[in-house]
Scaffold this active site. Structure first.
Site, PDB file in Angstrom:
ATOM      1  N   LYS A  80       2.995   8.033   1.247  1.00 33.11           N
ATOM      2  CA  LYS A  80       1.809   7.338   1.769  1.00 33.11           C
ATOM      3  C   LYS A  80       2.057   7.011   3.234  1.00 33.11           C
ATOM      4  CE  LYS A  80      -0.871   3.175   0.534  1.00 33.11           C
ATOM      5  NZ  LYS A  80      -0.940   2.083  -0.459  1.00 33.11           N
ATOM      6  N   SER A 155      -5.274   1.994  -2.592  1.00 29.55           N
ATOM      7  CA  SER A 155      -5.171   2.643  -1.317  1.00 29.55           C
ATOM      8  C   SER A 155      -4.243   3.859  -1.289  1.00 29.55           C
ATOM      9  CB  SER A 155      -4.718   1.645  -0.255  1.00 29.55           C
ATOM     10  OG  SER A 155      -3.489   1.093  -0.614  1.00 29.55           O
ATOM     11  N   SER A 179      -2.991  -0.710  -5.842  1.00 28.89           N
ATOM     12  CA  SER A 179      -3.115   0.487  -5.006  1.00 28.89           C
ATOM     13  C   SER A 179      -2.259   1.677  -5.418  1.00 28.89           C
ATOM     14  CB  SER A 179      -2.825   0.137  -3.547  1.00 28.89           C
ATOM     15  OG  SER A 179      -3.844  -0.690  -3.040  1.00 28.89           O
TER      16      SER A 179
END
Lengths: 472, 75
Positions: A80, A155, A179
Site C-alpha cells: 500500500k 483504504s 481498511s
C-alpha cells in the site's frame, strides 16, 4: 488467471526449490499480468519493474547457493502506498505528497527484505488511508476485479485488487477502522488485521497513531499466516510495538475445531438497520459451519456498536487532523475533497472529547476481553453489511458512507481475520471476520483455515475482461 | 444531521470559531460537506461523554516505557 495464481505460498516455495520455477519467472508473470490488468483496475500506482527483476535474480542466485531465507524467499509482494521504501515515492495517493521520495525502508520492508521477498511496487490507496474513491486525486481509484463498476473498498483498495486479480499473491495493507478487512470483504480475499502493535508501523505514514494496524492480504488463510510470520515482531523504534511471545502462526492450521468456543454477537447485524438478508444468511451459515467443524458456537452480547464507532472515529479524526494540521491550513485544496471534509472537523474536537473517547476505549476493550472473549476463544462478525456498491452511486460532495462493522476491533486492538464467505446472486463477494484474543492469531488462523478448507471459496476467481478477450 | 434552524446556526458558529482558532479557511465548495461531517463528530462526541464510576478510572494514560530510548538511539 496466472498459472501460479491461487497456488499457496508453501507450494510456490516448493517449486522454487525443486526447480519447477524461478523467482524471475514468478516476477515476470506478475509484471506481465499487471501490464494487462492495471490499466483497467488501477491497483498499482508505481511498478518498480527493474528493481523487482534485480531482486528476483538475487533471490534465484541465493537459493541456488543454498542460502534459504524462508518461505517468502523469491516470492513477489506489493505495498500500500503509505509504506516507505528507500528511494521510491510514497505518495499516499495525494497531491500533497507529490515528489516525496522515502529515505529509508519501513520496518515491514526491512523484514520482508530479510525474508527474501521481492517488491513489485506500490499500490493504490484512499488518500492518506482515509479519503475515499475520490476523482480529484493524482491517480484513479482502484477498481473491483469482480465488477470494475463496483467499489473495491478501502483504504487498502489497491492491495485487495492486486491480490484478487492475481497481480500478486501477497500485499501489505493497513487497518485503522477496517481498511484491510473492508477491501478484503469487497474483493473476496483474505485480510488479517493483527493485534495492535504486533506489526511495527515505523515508516508507515500514519492516519491515527492509536489505531493504525499493518497486516497482510492474501488469497488464502495459510498464506496470511506465513506473511504474518515474516513481518510480526517487536520493533524498539515503534513505541506502540508489542513485546509478543514468539509464535508459529501457521502451526495450528489443519487442526479441527473441537474444543474451541466461538461467540456470535448476532445483535450487531440483525435488526432494522442491519445487514442485507444475503449477509445475514452467510453469517448464520458461517456459524453453523464452524459448529459442524467441531466448535461450540453460542450467541454473545457485546457493547453497543455505536459506542465503538463513536470512540474510534473521534480518536481517528482527532489524530488524523493533528497529523495534517499544518498542511490543511497551508494547502488545503491539495487534499482531495473527501479527505479534506473528513479531516478538518478534527479542528473542533476538544481535548475532553478525545480523553473521554480514550477512557471509553479502555472500558470497551475490557468489556470485550473480560466478557465474551473470556468465555469464548473466538468471535465471528460481519465486516460489511451489504455487498460492494456501484462507484457511480457515490455522492459528489460527501464521502461514501460504507455500512461496515470493522472499527470495533481496531478500537479494542484484537486480531481480526476477514475471509470470503460466498457471493451474492450478482456474483459479488461477501465475507465475514473471525476475531481472537490479543496475540492469539494462531487460533484465529486455525479457525479461518478450517472454514476455508470446508467451503473452498478460493476456487472461484474473478473473470476479467482482458482474460475473456484473450480467450475469445 | 443538523436539527432545528437555531441548532444549525449554533453549530455553524461553533464550527466557524474552531476554524478561526485553527487558522483554516475552508474553500466555499467544501464548506457544507465539512460542516455536515463536523455535525456528525459532535454527535459522536455526545456519545462518549459519559460519567465513569471511580473504579472505571484507568490507572494511567502514560507509561514511561513510551519514552525510554530505543536500542538504536544515538548516545
Amino acid at each position: 488467471m496466472n498459472a501460479w495464481h491461487g497456488l499457496p505460498i508453501a507450494e510456490l516455495a516448493r517449486r522454487l526449490r525443486d526447480g519447477r520455477t524461478t523467482s524471475v519467472a514468478l516476477v515476470e508473470a506478475a509484471l506481465a499480468r499487471a501490464h494487462v490488468l492495471n490499466p483497467l483496475l488501477h491497483a498499482f500506482i508505481h511498478i518498480a519493474a527493474e528493481r523487482a527483476l534485480a531482486d528476483a535474480q538475487r533471490a534465484d542466485r541465493e537459493l541456488a547457493q543454498g542460502v534459504d531465507r524462508g518461505l517468502l524467499h523469491g516470492l513477489p509482494y506489493a505495498l500500500k502506498d503509505i509504506f516507505d521504501v528507500a528511494g521510491l515515492p510514497t505518495t499516499c495517493h495525494s497531491h500533497v505528497m507529490a515528489g516525496h521520495l522515502a529515505r529509508r525502508d519501513c520496518h515491514v520492508v526491512e523484514r520482508l527484505s530479510q525474508a527474501g521477498a521481492v517488491l513489485l511496487g506500490k499500490l493504490a490507496t484512499h488518500e492518506f488511508a482515509l479519503g475515499g474513491p475520490s476523482r480529484d486525486l493524482p491517480f484513479p481509484p482502484a477498481r473491483n476485479p469482480w465488477s470494475p463498476t463496483h467499489f473495491a473498498g478501502g483504504s487498502s483498495s489497491g492491495s485487495a485488487v492486486a491480490v484478487a486479480s492475481g497481480m500478486t499473491g501477497l500485499a501489505i495493507g493497513s487497518d485503522t477502522s477496517g481498511s484491510i478487512r473492508g477491501p478484503a470483504f469487497y474483493c473476496g480475499v483474505v485480510g488479517l488485521k493483527p493485534t495492535y502493535g504486533l506489526v511495527s508501523r515505523r515508516g508507515v505514514f500514519p492516519l491515527s497513531y492509536s489505531l493504525d494496524h499493518c497486516g497482510p492480504m492474501t488469497w488464502t488463510v495459510e498464506d496470511a499466516a506465513h506473511a504474518l510470520q515474516a513481518i510480526a515482531g517487536h520493533d524498539p523504534q515503534d513505541i506502540g510495538s508489542a513485546h509478543a511471545p514468539a509464535c508459529d502462526y501457521a502451526g495450528r492450521i489443519g487442526r479441527d475445531l473441537h474444543g474451541l468456543r466461538v461467540g456470535v454477537p448476532r445483535h450487531f447485524w440483525t435488526g432494522t438497520d442491519g445487514a442485507s438478508p444475503e449477509i445475514v444468511r452467510m453469517l448464520d451459515d458461517a456459524a453453523e459451519t464452524l459448529a459442524r467443524l467441531g466448535a461450540r458456537v453460542d450467541e454473545v452480547i457485546l457493547p453497543d456498536f455505536e459506542l465503538f464507532s463513536a470512540c474510534g472515529r473521534l480518536i481517528m479524526t482527532a489524530e488524523g487532523y493533528a497529523i495534517h494540521e499544518a498542511k490543511l491550513r497551508e494547502r488545503g485544496r491539495d487534499f482531495g475533497r473527501y479527505t479534506y471534509q473528513r479531516l478538518v472537523p478534527g479542528a473542533g474536537i476538544t481535548s475532553a472529547d478525545l480523553i473521554q473517547a480514550q477512557r471509553l476505549r479502555l472500558q470497551l476493550a475490557r468489556q470485550v476481553n473480560d466478557g465474551p472473549l473470556r468465555t469464548n476463544d473466538l468471535l465471528i462478525g460481519a465486516v460489511g453489511l451489504g455487498p460492494a456498491p456501484r462507484v457511480d452511486s457515490f455522492p459528489e460532495d460527501w464521502p461514501p458512507s460504507m455500512r461496515m462493522q470493522a472499527i470495533q476491533f481496531t478500537v479494542t486492538g484484537n486480531p481480526a481475520l476477514a475471509l470470503p464467505g460466498g457471493h451474492t446472486a450478482q456474483g459479488l463477494p461477501i465475507g465475514f471476520q473471525i476475531v481472537g484474543r490479543p496475540f492469539e492469531e494462531a487460533i484465529v488462523l486455525q479457525a479461518g483455515a478450517a472454514y476455508e478448507a470446508d467451503k473452498r471459496w478460493y476456487l472461484r476467481t474473478p473473470q476479467l475482461e482482458p482474460e475473456r478477450a484473450a480467450a475469445a | 444531521m443538523i436539527g432545528s434552524d437555531a441548532d444549525a446556526g449554533a453549530l455553524r458558529e461553533e464550527f466557524d470559531a474552531a476554524l478561526r482558532r485553527a487558522g483554516i479557511v475552508v474553500p466555499p465548495e467544501r464548506y457544507l460537506g465539512t460542516l455536515d461531517n463536523y455535525a456528525e463528530m459532535r454527535r459522536l462526541a455526545n456519545l462518549v461523554h459519559r460519567s465513569f464510576a471511580p473504579e472505571d478510572e484507568p490507572a494511567a494514560t502514560f507509561s514511561v516505557r513510551m519514552a525510554m530510548p530505543s536500542a538504536d538511539a544515538a548516545p
